[in-house]
Design an enzyme around this catalytic site. Sequence first.
Site, mmCIF file in Angstrom:
data_model
loop_
_atom_site.group_PDB
_atom_site.id
_atom_site.type_symbol
_atom_site.label_atom_id
_atom_site.label_comp_id
_atom_site.label_asym_id
_atom_site.label_seq_id
_atom_site.Cartn_x
_atom_site.Cartn_y
_atom_site.Cartn_z
ATOM 1 N N ASP A 17 -2.043 -4.643 -8.724
ATOM 2 C CA ASP A 17 -3.047 -4.648 -7.654
ATOM 3 C C ASP A 17 -4.011 -5.818 -7.825
ATOM 4 O O ASP A 17 -4.304 -6.230 -8.943
ATOM 5 C CB ASP A 17 -3.815 -3.302 -7.685
ATOM 6 C CG ASP A 17 -4.459 -2.983 -6.347
ATOM 7 O OD1 ASP A 17 -4.158 -3.674 -5.350
ATOM 8 O OD2 ASP A 17 -5.277 -2.042 -6.298
ATOM 9 N N HIS A 34 0.275 -13.025 -3.658
ATOM 10 C CA HIS A 34 1.526 -12.351 -4.009
ATOM 11 C C HIS A 34 2.453 -13.307 -4.770
ATOM 12 O O HIS A 34 3.101 -12.921 -5.733
ATOM 13 C CB HIS A 34 2.237 -11.835 -2.749
ATOM 14 C CG HIS A 34 1.454 -10.794 -2.006
ATOM 15 N ND1 HIS A 34 0.829 -9.748 -2.640
ATOM 16 C CD2 HIS A 34 1.181 -10.633 -0.682
ATOM 17 C CE1 HIS A 34 0.220 -8.989 -1.741
ATOM 18 N NE2 HIS A 34 0.405 -9.510 -0.544
ATOM 19 N N LEU A 128 15.605 -3.989 -22.492
ATOM 20 C CA LEU A 128 14.474 -3.438 -21.731
ATOM 21 C C LEU A 128 15.003 -2.999 -20.382
ATOM 22 O O LEU A 128 15.816 -3.687 -19.772
ATOM 23 C CB LEU A 128 13.401 -4.520 -21.510
ATOM 24 C CG LEU A 128 12.247 -4.164 -20.561
ATOM 25 C CD1 LEU A 128 11.316 -3.121 -21.194
ATOM 26 C CD2 LEU A 128 11.436 -5.407 -20.190
ATOM 27 N N ARG A 191 -7.283 4.770 -8.768
ATOM 28 C CA ARG A 191 -6.538 5.785 -8.011
ATOM 29 C C ARG A 191 -5.038 5.563 -8.181
ATOM 30 O O ARG A 191 -4.603 4.501 -8.595
ATOM 31 C CB ARG A 191 -6.926 5.762 -6.532
ATOM 32 C CG ARG A 191 -6.798 4.404 -5.867
ATOM 33 C CD ARG A 191 -7.155 4.452 -4.377
ATOM 34 N NE ARG A 191 -7.214 3.113 -3.826
ATOM 35 C CZ ARG A 191 -8.330 2.390 -3.724
ATOM 36 N NH1 ARG A 191 -9.481 2.899 -4.117
ATOM 37 N NH2 ARG A 191 -8.312 1.169 -3.214
HETATM 38 C C1 IPE Z 1 -0.840 0.327 -4.467
HETATM 39 O O1 IPE Z 1 -1.661 -0.709 -4.117
HETATM 40 C C2 IPE Z 1 0.578 0.041 -4.073
HETATM 41 C C3 IPE Z 1 1.251 -0.930 -4.902
HETATM 42 C C4 IPE Z 1 0.793 -1.481 -5.984
HETATM 43 C C5 IPE Z 1 2.574 -1.260 -4.478
HETATM 44 P P1 IPE Z 1 -2.435 -0.733 -2.706
HETATM 45 O O2 IPE Z 1 -3.316 -1.911 -2.763
HETATM 46 O O3 IPE Z 1 -1.463 -0.640 -1.595
HETATM 47 O O4 IPE Z 1 -3.262 0.631 -2.751
HETATM 48 P P2 IPE Z 1 -4.643 1.037 -2.090
HETATM 49 O O5 IPE Z 1 -4.503 0.807 -0.619
HETATM 50 O O6 IPE Z 1 -5.705 0.168 -2.677
HETATM 51 O O7 IPE Z 1 -4.844 2.466 -2.468
HETATM 52 C C1 IPE Z 2 -0.925 -5.722 -4.906
HETATM 53 O O1 IPE Z 2 -1.969 -6.493 -4.420
HETATM 54 C C2 IPE Z 2 0.397 -5.999 -4.270
HETATM 55 C C3 IPE Z 2 0.834 -4.968 -3.279
HETATM 56 C C4 IPE Z 2 0.270 -3.817 -3.091
HETATM 57 C C5 IPE Z 2 1.986 -5.269 -2.481
HETATM 58 P P1 IPE Z 2 -2.730 -6.179 -3.046
HETATM 59 O O2 IPE Z 2 -2.004 -6.867 -1.950
HETATM 60 O O3 IPE Z 2 -2.913 -4.728 -2.869
HETATM 61 O O4 IPE Z 2 -4.125 -6.887 -3.319
HETATM 62 P P2 IPE Z 2 -5.577 -6.392 -2.916
HETATM 63 O O5 IPE Z 2 -5.721 -4.970 -3.365
HETATM 64 O O6 IPE Z 2 -5.679 -6.513 -1.418
HETATM 65 O O7 IPE Z 2 -6.506 -7.296 -3.635
HETATM 66 MG MG MG Z 3 -4.399 -3.415 -3.317
#
Ligand code: IPE
Ligand code: IPE
Ligand code: MG
Length: 240
Positions: A17, A34, A128, A191
């Site tokens: 995240d 990403h 792994l 979470r």
């Molecule tokens: C959780 O991250 C999903 C993945 C890491 C694939 P999100 O960024 O989608 O989750 P929320 O919206 O903050 O809960």
């Molecule tokens: C995690 O990073 C990757 C995915 C959930 C696909 P986010 O895209 O959720 O990044 P933030 O939370 O918006 O910073």
């Molecule tokens: Mg996120």
Amino acid sequence: MTDSAEPVPRHVAIIIDGNGRWARKRGLPRHAGHREGMKAVREAVEGASQLGVEVLTLFAFSTENWQRPAVEVSALMSLLKHYAEREERELAAKGVQVRVLGELDRIHESARDAVASIQRSTAGGSSLRLNLMISYGGREEIVRATRRLAQRVAEGELSPDEVDEAEMERHLFTADLPDPDLLIRTSGECRLSNFMLWQLAYTEIVISPVLWPDFTRENFQEAVREFQRRDRRFGRVRTG
Ligand code: IPE
Ligand code: IPE
Ligand code: MG
């Protein structure tokens, strides 16, 4: 390094995240975050290999993430394809067995061949096991398993009394894996976001403030050290 007197977690799961915030901080589009996040995937794989972790599970795309803007979803699907193509040879050489788990019917056509190919060419790996959770949702996984069990009961293959935890587990995506010992979530969010709701029942959780693209093997080791300081009781009391 980690504490060599304490056990290394067999299975580490990571909710990756913070890619979007990493990009925003730099005035870049979300997909740039990403793309940068791929480096952190390599770091996590290295960190896990160095410590002798058996299973590394990365939550990379949730069932809810399908609701993101179409351009972002396409960028993520294209990264999946490129990751699988680019890493296939090296992961196979390192003995990493890659599996992509989730509702794969929904994965974009363009990424399917690369996913099939990396799974095929790394199938024999034994150093792994790397699970990429894509189009994965914990609730959906439980519903899917329940539906299969109900079908087997309806067909007279299984009696309702035979439905127990072990039978349930056999129908999850993680059927042949131990539950995660350690869950890491990056970017400071506290979470689960619908991740492995069944399997995380007794998992130790470490929240790292680091945004995923900045996550290194040292951050991975730090999380393992934190895990090693925990006292896992599984509902019991300590004796002695
Ligand atoms: C959780 O991250 C999903 C993945 C890491 C694939 P999100 O960024 O989608 O989750 P929320 O919206 O903050 O809960
Ligand atoms: C995690 O990073 C990757 C995915 C959930 C696909 P986010 O895209 O959720 O990044 P933030 O939370 O918006 O910073
Ligand atoms: Mg996120």
